[in-house]
Design a protein around this motif. Sequence first.
Motif, PDB file in Angstrom:
ATOM      1  N   VAL A 187      59.857  -9.544  61.137  1.00 43.96           N
ATOM      2  CA  VAL A 187      58.846  -9.694  60.084  1.00 43.96           C
ATOM      3  C   VAL A 187      59.039  -8.607  59.024  1.00 43.96           C
ATOM      4  N   LEU A 188      59.286  -7.377  59.477  1.00 43.11           N
ATOM      5  CA  LEU A 188      59.504  -6.292  58.517  1.00 43.11           C
ATOM      6  C   LEU A 188      60.713  -6.591  57.638  1.00 43.11           C
ATOM      7  N   GLU A 189      61.785  -7.093  58.266  1.00 42.46           N
ATOM      8  CA  GLU A 189      62.991  -7.387  57.486  1.00 42.46           C
ATOM      9  C   GLU A 189      62.715  -8.494  56.477  1.00 42.46           C
ATOM     10  N   GLY A 190      61.992  -9.527  56.917  1.00 41.71           N
ATOM     11  CA  GLY A 190      61.641 -10.615  56.000  1.00 41.71           C
ATOM     12  C   GLY A 190      60.844 -10.109  54.814  1.00 41.71           C
ATOM     13  N   MET A 191      59.917  -9.187  55.094  1.00 43.38           N
ATOM     14  CA  MET A 191      59.095  -8.637  54.013  1.00 43.38           C
ATOM     15  C   MET A 191      59.941  -7.822  53.042  1.00 43.38           C
ATOM     16  N   ALA A 192      60.874  -7.052  53.580  1.00 35.83           N
ATOM     17  CA  ALA A 192      61.725  -6.215  52.714  1.00 35.83           C
ATOM     18  C   ALA A 192      62.585  -7.093  51.818  1.00 35.83           C
ATOM     19  N   ILE A 193      63.106  -8.192  52.386  1.00 38.06           N
ATOM     20  CA  ILE A 193      63.934  -9.099  51.578  1.00 38.06           C
ATOM     21  C   ILE A 193      63.077  -9.720  50.464  1.00 38.06           C
ATOM     22  N   ALA A 194      61.862 -10.120  50.837  1.00 41.28           N
ATOM     23  CA  ALA A 194      60.962 -10.705  49.831  1.00 41.28           C
ATOM     24  C   ALA A 194      60.664  -9.694  48.730  1.00 41.28           C
ATOM     25  N   ALA A 195      60.440  -8.438  49.121  1.00 42.44           N
ATOM     26  CA  ALA A 195      60.111  -7.412  48.137  1.00 42.44           C
ATOM     27  C   ALA A 195      61.266  -7.208  47.164  1.00 42.44           C
ATOM     28  N   TYR A 196      62.479  -7.213  47.697  1.00 45.59           N
ATOM     29  CA  TYR A 196      63.653  -7.068  46.841  1.00 45.59           C
ATOM     30  C   TYR A 196      63.733  -8.239  45.860  1.00 45.59           C
ATOM     31  N   ALA A 197      63.468  -9.444  46.361  1.00 45.84           N
ATOM     32  CA  ALA A 197      63.569 -10.632  45.517  1.00 45.84           C
ATOM     33  C   ALA A 197      62.514 -10.633  44.415  1.00 45.84           C
ATOM     34  N   ILE A 198      61.334 -10.112  44.759  1.00 45.64           N
ATOM     35  CA  ILE A 198      60.221 -10.216  43.827  1.00 45.64           C
ATOM     36  C   ILE A 198      60.142  -9.016  42.897  1.00 45.64           C
ATOM     37  N   GLY A 199      60.658  -7.877  43.359  1.00 43.21           N
ATOM     38  CA  GLY A 199      60.546  -6.662  42.572  1.00 43.21           C
ATOM     39  C   GLY A 199      59.299  -5.893  42.953  1.00 43.21           C
ATOM     40  N   SER A 200      59.077  -5.756  44.252  1.00 43.35           N
ATOM     41  CA  SER A 200      57.902  -5.039  44.736  1.00 43.35           C
ATOM     42  C   SER A 200      58.365  -3.829  45.537  1.00 43.35           C
ATOM     43  N   ASP A 201      57.533  -2.785  45.562  1.00 42.61           N
ATOM     44  CA  ASP A 201      57.931  -1.624  46.355  1.00 42.61           C
ATOM     45  C   ASP A 201      56.853  -1.230  47.368  1.00 42.61           C
ATOM     46  N   GLU A 202      55.788  -2.042  47.451  1.00 42.53           N
ATOM     47  CA  GLU A 202      54.704  -1.643  48.326  1.00 42.53           C
ATOM     48  C   GLU A 202      54.087  -2.882  48.974  1.00 42.53           C
ATOM     49  N   SER A 203      53.679  -2.744  50.234  1.00 36.85           N
ATOM     50  CA  SER A 203      53.166  -3.939  50.903  1.00 36.85           C
ATOM     51  C   SER A 203      52.159  -3.597  51.979  1.00 36.85           C
ATOM     52  N   TYR A 204      51.427  -4.613  52.395  1.00 33.23           N
ATOM     53  CA  TYR A 204      50.462  -4.494  53.481  1.00 33.23           C
ATOM     54  C   TYR A 204      50.677  -5.610  54.490  1.00 33.23           C
ATOM     55  N   ILE A 205      50.481  -5.254  55.750  1.00 30.01           N
ATOM     56  CA  ILE A 205      50.353  -6.294  56.772  1.00 30.01           C
ATOM     57  C   ILE A 205      48.886  -6.319  57.151  1.00 30.01           C
ATOM     58  N   TYR A 206      48.238  -7.462  56.948  1.00 31.63           N
ATOM     59  CA  TYR A 206      46.823  -7.576  57.293  1.00 31.63           C
ATOM     60  C   TYR A 206      46.741  -8.234  58.654  1.00 31.63           C
ATOM     61  N   CYS A 207      46.482  -7.419  59.670  1.00 31.84           N
ATOM     62  CA  CYS A 207      46.548  -7.914  61.037  1.00 31.84           C
ATOM     63  C   CYS A 207      45.163  -7.902  61.662  1.00 31.84           C
ATOM     64  N   ARG A 208      44.837  -8.945  62.399  1.00 29.21           N
ATOM     65  CA  ARG A 208      43.489  -8.959  62.963  1.00 29.21           C
ATOM     66  C   ARG A 208      43.358  -7.892  64.044  1.00 29.21           C
ATOM     67  N   ALA A 209      42.178  -7.266  64.061  1.00 27.39           N
ATOM     68  CA  ALA A 209      41.966  -6.115  64.923  1.00 27.39           C
ATOM     69  C   ALA A 209      41.990  -6.508  66.397  1.00 27.39           C
ATOM     70  N   GLU A 210      41.823  -7.809  66.674  1.00 24.68           N
ATOM     71  CA  GLU A 210      41.836  -8.250  68.072  1.00 24.68           C
ATOM     72  C   GLU A 210      43.248  -8.235  68.646  1.00 24.68           C
ATOM     73  N   TYR A 211      44.223  -7.831  67.858  1.00 22.37           N
ATOM     74  CA  TYR A 211      45.608  -7.820  68.333  1.00 22.37           C
ATOM     75  C   TYR A 211      46.130  -6.388  68.477  1.00 22.37           C
ATOM     76  N   PRO A 212      45.518  -5.598  69.365  1.00 19.98           N
ATOM     77  CA  PRO A 212      45.906  -4.185  69.429  1.00 19.98           C
ATOM     78  C   PRO A 212      47.380  -3.977  69.771  1.00 19.98           C
ATOM     79  N   LYS A 213      47.902  -4.844  70.642  1.00 22.83           N
ATOM     80  CA  LYS A 213      49.303  -4.688  71.051  1.00 22.83           C
ATOM     81  C   LYS A 213      50.234  -4.941  69.863  1.00 22.83           C
ATOM     82  N   ALA A 214      49.927  -5.975  69.086  1.00 28.26           N
ATOM     83  CA  ALA A 214      50.751  -6.290  67.925  1.00 28.26           C
ATOM     84  C   ALA A 214      50.719  -5.127  66.932  1.00 28.26           C
ATOM     85  N   ILE A 215      49.534  -4.553  66.739  1.00 28.82           N
ATOM     86  CA  ILE A 215      49.414  -3.452  65.781  1.00 28.82           C
ATOM     87  C   ILE A 215      50.219  -2.239  66.263  1.00 28.82           C
ATOM     88  N   ALA A 216      50.125  -1.960  67.555  1.00 28.48           N
ATOM     89  CA  ALA A 216      50.878  -0.818  68.091  1.00 28.48           C
ATOM     90  C   ALA A 216      52.382  -1.031  67.918  1.00 28.48           C
TER      91      ALA A 216
END
Lengths: 585, 168
Positions: A205-234
């Motif tokens: 997912v991180l790699e996909g986001m970085a590729i998208a950022a390069y394509a779009i011309g972005s340098d900053e991003s957020y992952i909005y993750c639901r708090a009920e997913y503590p393992k995913a967040i960790a």
Amino acid sequence: MKTVKVGLGTCGISAGGEKVFRAFQDELKERPNSFVLQETGCIGMCYREVLVEVSNGSGEPYMYGEITPDRVGQMVEEDLIGGKIIEDWLVTGEGREVGFFENQTRIVLRNCGKIDPGSIEEYIERDGYKGLEKALKNMTPEDVIEQVEKSGLRGRGGGGFPTGMKWKFTRGAKGDKKYIICNADEGDPGAFMDRSVLESDPHSVLEGMAIAAYAIGSDESYIYCRAEYPKAIARLRQAIAQAKQKGFLGEKILGSDFNFTIKIKEGAGAFVCGEETALIHSIEGLRGMPRFRPPFPAISGLWEKPTNINNVETFANVPWIITNGGEAYAKYGTEDSKGTKVFAMAGKVKRTGLVEVPMGVTIKEVVFDICGGIIDDNELKAVQMGGPSGGCIPASMCDIPIDYQQINKTGAIMGSGGLIVMDSTTCMVDVARFFLTFTQEESCGKCTFCRIGTKRMLEILVRITMGEGTMADLDNLEELSGQIKNASLCGLGQTAPNPVLTTLKYFREEYVAHIEDKKCPAHECSALLTYTINDKCTGCVVCAKACPTEAITGEKKQLHTVHQDQCIKCGKCYTVCRFDAVEKV
Amino acid sequence: MADNNTQEFKPFNVDLWKYDGKKGALIPLLQSAQDTYGYVSEKAIDYISHVTGIASADIYGVVTFYAQFRTKPLGKNVIKICNGTACHVNGARPIYETIQDELDLTYEETSDDGLFSLLSVACIGCCSLAPVITINDETFGRLTPPKLRKVIRSFKRKAKELAKQESE
Ligand SMILES: Cc1cc2nc3c(=O)[nH]c(=O)nc-3n(C[C@H](O)[C@H](O)[C@H](O)COP(=O)(O)O)c2cc1C
Ligand code: FES
């Protein structure tokens, strides 16, 4: 030496995976260096958790299922040290679970259950970050967008908007500061694809986001993750730190001029925050209410800057597409829908878990060939797709291929990938009531029709399940549905009536049975059932004491009986009985 | 920021590193308050208002919008019933009715003795074990009313014993 991998996704952990892992650790302490112990993410066969994969360096790895801590000792003794496979515990191999993996095509789940999600090295070993490297070194941003357009990838968050086109819009939008957001809010209450991907393969997912950022011309991003997913967040936190350290995130990535950072925002429990404009408000620290579009986030999104929002699964596809080319991806699927789709299988199906198939296979193939059919070999009645925004597709239509257009035609939607299988014991009115309860609670309250209309619909549905409905209620449901769809601002309200409309369309006779015959054909609506006591009764008198109307009589240690004329069908006797002696018919 | 008023909140231990002075920090601040105290108290709201300059009323609006935030503390044992689709289809309702009967609790309620709270959650991710509940950090799957009753009673017993020991 053999390597043991314990599946520690949320599914594995809730089935006791961590206890199994600790049991292996204890064995290792006693017999140092007798095997290698690793953890991995969700293997996908959630129905056989806890899963343990064994490999010995050469040959195909094999998998044990339903492993408990007390089985660990024997496994170490006989297999890991003794070298003898314990046939009885195997889940894969000849004659077992045929078809579950063979009939899948795994692109998004390519690494899930294969690698240790805590190890960036293992991700890199399996061609990880190759896509990003290729994009940065050999491709212009326009080339990247072209490949994504060629792949035919459409948003996997539910809407199905072409991803390449969205990137193009955001790239073309005016402004020097642009944001990327990964939508990991996964609100559908029966879906867990995104969570499994984040837990099992966060780097994709991180790699996909970085590729998208390069394509779009972005340098900053957020992952909005639901708090009920503590393992995913960790796991995401850990993965971001590793990627920074290896130079895949941060400044001057891989020696180029491209800078990119990823931050995590934890959601706070609101389904509507999965909607993109509400999500942006939530990141900004406000109440997560949707707003009118246009302007679309691509033009004016987070802090009023151009913002590209994609779903977790959408991003996880991107590295594969860039590495292998858009055309390779477009080889899978149908004219309208390219590539693969991940489904979270649940309900009355034998094999529940995560399944990834090429678009174009039929729903029946997924239910029967991959997931082994219905529990107790019952008959398939319907599947529900798209969660609270989707609908029920009757068994007679389950021969249609999985494809955005074909599924929309049934009145359901592809949705994000929750697929709930239902059989004759599932009451369709109750299913409609279930989803309406959910949307009614989750409506943010901004639009009157969504706020009050869903409440009125729910009241009607509850009435019908209590046996107090009238035929006029069905017309009212249809009328309200139309009004809510037309007068709601965001997708939540616009799609909330779908579960009701599809069940009314395909299972009207069940509604009628509740209303006219006062019967629930699936024996689920407790107010419409008859309670009886069978000979498992020990005469403990607990039910008689619990009955609010004294409808149950019987001597101590003798079989009890329910007097139907006095019974108000509250179901209390059924829940208090400790001997399964109360039956609902 | 750090004027005399801050003294008043001294004992209040909210993770201020999460506050970088930027917009958008409100939800992480509230989350940190809840992590520390188990709920978002009025005092916490005042404090966050004081630090960020956001009006208390606006903060309260955010707190009540999101299901995650509680304005009251939870009981010692937190029972969560999964009401995800799979659990619903596989019988979450009798599970709820059983708990209601054993503990006399409905959703979002805490028992008067402060021993149990009951919450509803959407899919906790082990649909194959449906219907599922969690008590504190433990998961209980493939439940039937009789099985569940045993589980609840053992927790009740443990809680009572603990309470007794504490009072002695
Ligand atoms: C009520 C509502 C809930 C939504 N929930 C989600 C969600 O949980 N996850 C998600 O990725 N998209 C969700 N969406 C869709 C998003 O608004 C948006 O279309 C999507 O994140 C875009 O990404 P994609 O193009 O990659 O699908 C939701 C939409 C609505 C209206
Ligand atoms: S629906 Fe209950 S665990 Fe998934």
